[in-house]
Design a protein around this motif. Structure first.
Motif, PDB file in Angstrom:
ATOM      1  N   SER B  28       0.824  -1.216   0.000  1.00 13.80           N
ATOM      2  CA  SER B  28       0.000   0.000   0.000  1.00 13.80           C
ATOM      3  C   SER B  28       0.858   1.266   0.000  1.00 13.80           C
ATOM      4  O   SER B  28       0.468   2.293   0.590  1.00 13.80           O
ATOM      5  N   HIS B  29       2.021   1.185  -0.630  1.00 12.60           N
ATOM      6  CA  HIS B  29       2.868   2.364  -0.771  1.00 12.60           C
ATOM      7  C   HIS B  29       2.167   3.424  -1.611  1.00 12.60           C
ATOM      8  O   HIS B  29       1.525   3.121  -2.603  1.00 12.60           O
ATOM      9  N   SER B  30       2.367   4.682  -1.225  1.00 10.04           N
ATOM     10  CA  SER B  30       1.748   5.778  -1.964  1.00 10.04           C
ATOM     11  C   SER B  30       2.422   5.995  -3.315  1.00 10.04           C
ATOM     12  O   SER B  30       1.779   6.168  -4.333  1.00 10.04           O
ATOM     13  N   TYR B  31       3.756   6.034  -3.285  1.00 12.69           N
ATOM     14  CA  TYR B  31       4.501   6.365  -4.494  1.00 12.69           C
ATOM     15  C   TYR B  31       4.831   5.112  -5.287  1.00 12.69           C
ATOM     16  O   TYR B  31       5.242   4.096  -4.739  1.00 12.69           O
ATOM     17  N   MET B  32       4.675   5.226  -6.609  1.00  9.79           N
ATOM     18  CA  MET B  32       5.138   4.177  -7.515  1.00  9.79           C
ATOM     19  C   MET B  32       5.828   4.823  -8.700  1.00  9.79           C
ATOM     20  O   MET B  32       5.514   5.964  -9.073  1.00  9.79           O
ATOM     21  N   PHE B  33       6.783   4.082  -9.263  1.00  8.19           N
ATOM     22  CA  PHE B  33       7.661   4.635 -10.296  1.00  8.19           C
ATOM     23  C   PHE B  33       7.889   3.594 -11.390  1.00  8.19           C
ATOM     24  O   PHE B  33       7.887   2.405 -11.126  1.00  8.19           O
ATOM     25  N   TRP B  34       8.142   4.086 -12.589  1.00  8.08           N
ATOM     26  CA  TRP B  34       8.620   3.253 -13.683  1.00  8.08           C
ATOM     27  C   TRP B  34       9.948   3.821 -14.173  1.00  8.08           C
ATOM     28  O   TRP B  34      10.062   5.016 -14.464  1.00  8.08           O
ATOM     29  N   TYR B  35      10.949   2.927 -14.251  1.00  8.31           N
ATOM     30  CA  TYR B  35      12.258   3.281 -14.770  1.00  8.31           C
ATOM     31  C   TYR B  35      12.603   2.364 -15.945  1.00  8.31           C
ATOM     32  O   TYR B  35      12.118   1.251 -16.032  1.00  8.31           O
ATOM     33  N   ILE B  54      -3.171   9.912  -9.463  1.00  4.58           N
ATOM     34  CA  ILE B  54      -2.233  11.019  -9.600  1.00  4.58           C
ATOM     35  C   ILE B  54      -0.967  10.499 -10.251  1.00  4.58           C
ATOM     36  O   ILE B  54      -0.236   9.698  -9.657  1.00  4.58           O
ATOM     37  N   THR B  55      -0.717  10.930 -11.486  1.00  6.48           N
ATOM     38  CA  THR B  55       0.492  10.499 -12.187  1.00  6.48           C
ATOM     39  C   THR B  55       1.170  11.710 -12.810  1.00  6.48           C
ATOM     40  O   THR B  55       0.537  12.748 -13.041  1.00  6.48           O
ATOM     41  N   ASP B  56       2.463  11.578 -13.075  1.00  3.57           N
ATOM     42  CA  ASP B  56       3.195  12.677 -13.687  1.00  3.57           C
ATOM     43  C   ASP B  56       4.387  12.137 -14.455  1.00  3.57           C
ATOM     44  O   ASP B  56       4.857  11.020 -14.203  1.00  3.57           O
ATOM     45  N   LYS B  57       4.847  12.949 -15.393  1.00  5.47           N
ATOM     46  CA  LYS B  57       5.951  12.544 -16.263  1.00  5.47           C
ATOM     47  C   LYS B  57       7.280  12.602 -15.533  1.00  5.47           C
ATOM     48  O   LYS B  57       7.498  13.439 -14.660  1.00  5.47           O
ATOM     49  N   GLY B  58       8.159  11.705 -15.961  1.00 10.90           N
ATOM     50  CA  GLY B  58       9.523  11.727 -15.473  1.00 10.90           C
ATOM     51  C   GLY B  58      10.452  12.288 -16.527  1.00 10.90           C
ATOM     52  O   GLY B  58      10.089  13.196 -17.277  1.00 10.90           O
TER      53      GLY B  58
END
Lengths: 112, 115
Positions: B28-35, B54-58
């Protein structure tokens, strides 16, 4: 513009000796630094971190040193073990709300 | 399984096809990332999410789409795959209040080859 650089793509050391992995950064806003270790076919795993208010952080065989004036950090592994053979990434953040910027990685090989 | 998982682990596709890479975390982590990891570039951030919806560009978002309807899932879609998207893709999550600055936990990766 590579803000975090690991200039050595690879490093080879003998078991029992010290491994020193280096990382340089250009962004003076970076205030939190991390090292991740990655084995083949696995995701990176967190190893150790350091805040800019410190110049050294130690965890067992692993010590990270931060030289803010030189914008340089290093990871020391003493003594090195064959199981330490992996790719090591350094990463930096400018604090809450700032993304992590990773270096290119250094492949460490520890020879028995 | 507890932790963070990715599927598929390996994928071969053709130029122009749509591909979706899945990521699931049980903390249940708030932050998720794609690398994505490419030789000589280290890990580069594609997209991130601070919470559900809530998503945003890297750093390198072009050609990718993400969604996050549930906290635990963060799929990455390549709408029309190109050879330059051949890479190893890692999903990560972070649960602390410091978000980015907190330790990120990575999945095992998906090796994608675009022919």
């Amino acid at each position: 513009d590579q803000q975090v650089k690991q200039n050595s793509p690879s490093l080879s050391v003998q078991e029992g000796r010290i491994s020193i992995l280096n990382c340089d950064y250009t962004n003076s806003m970076f205030d939190y630094f991390l090292w991740y270790k990655k084995y083949p076919a696995e995701g990176p795993t967190f190893l150790i971190s350091i805040s800019s208010i410190k110049d050294k952080n130690e965890d067992g065989r692993f010590t990270v040193f931060l030289n803010k004036s030189a914008k340089h950090l290093s990871l020391h592994i003493v003594p090195s073990q064959p199981g330490d053979s992996a790719v090591y990434f350094c990463a930096a953040s400018a604090g809450i709300g700032s993304r992590l910027t990773f270096g290119e990685g250094t492949q460490l090989t520890v020879n028995p | 399984d507890a932790g963070i998982t990715q599927s598929p682990r390996y994928k071969i596709t053709e130029t122009g096809r749509q591909v979706t890479l899945m990521c699931h975390q049980t903390w249940s982590h708030s932050y998720m990332f794609w690398y994505r990891q490419d030789l000589g570039h280290g890990l580069r951030l594609i997209y991130y999410s601070a919470a559900a919806d809530i998503t945003d560009k890297g750093e390198v978002p072009d050609g990718y789409v993400v969604s996050r309807s549930k906290t635990e899932n963060f799929p990455l879609t390549l709408e029309s795959a190109t050879r330059s998207q051949t890479s190893v893709y890692f999903c990560a999550s972070s649960g602390g209040v410091a978000g980015w600055a907190d330790t990120q936990y990575f999945g095992p990766g998906t090796r994608l080859t675009v022919l």
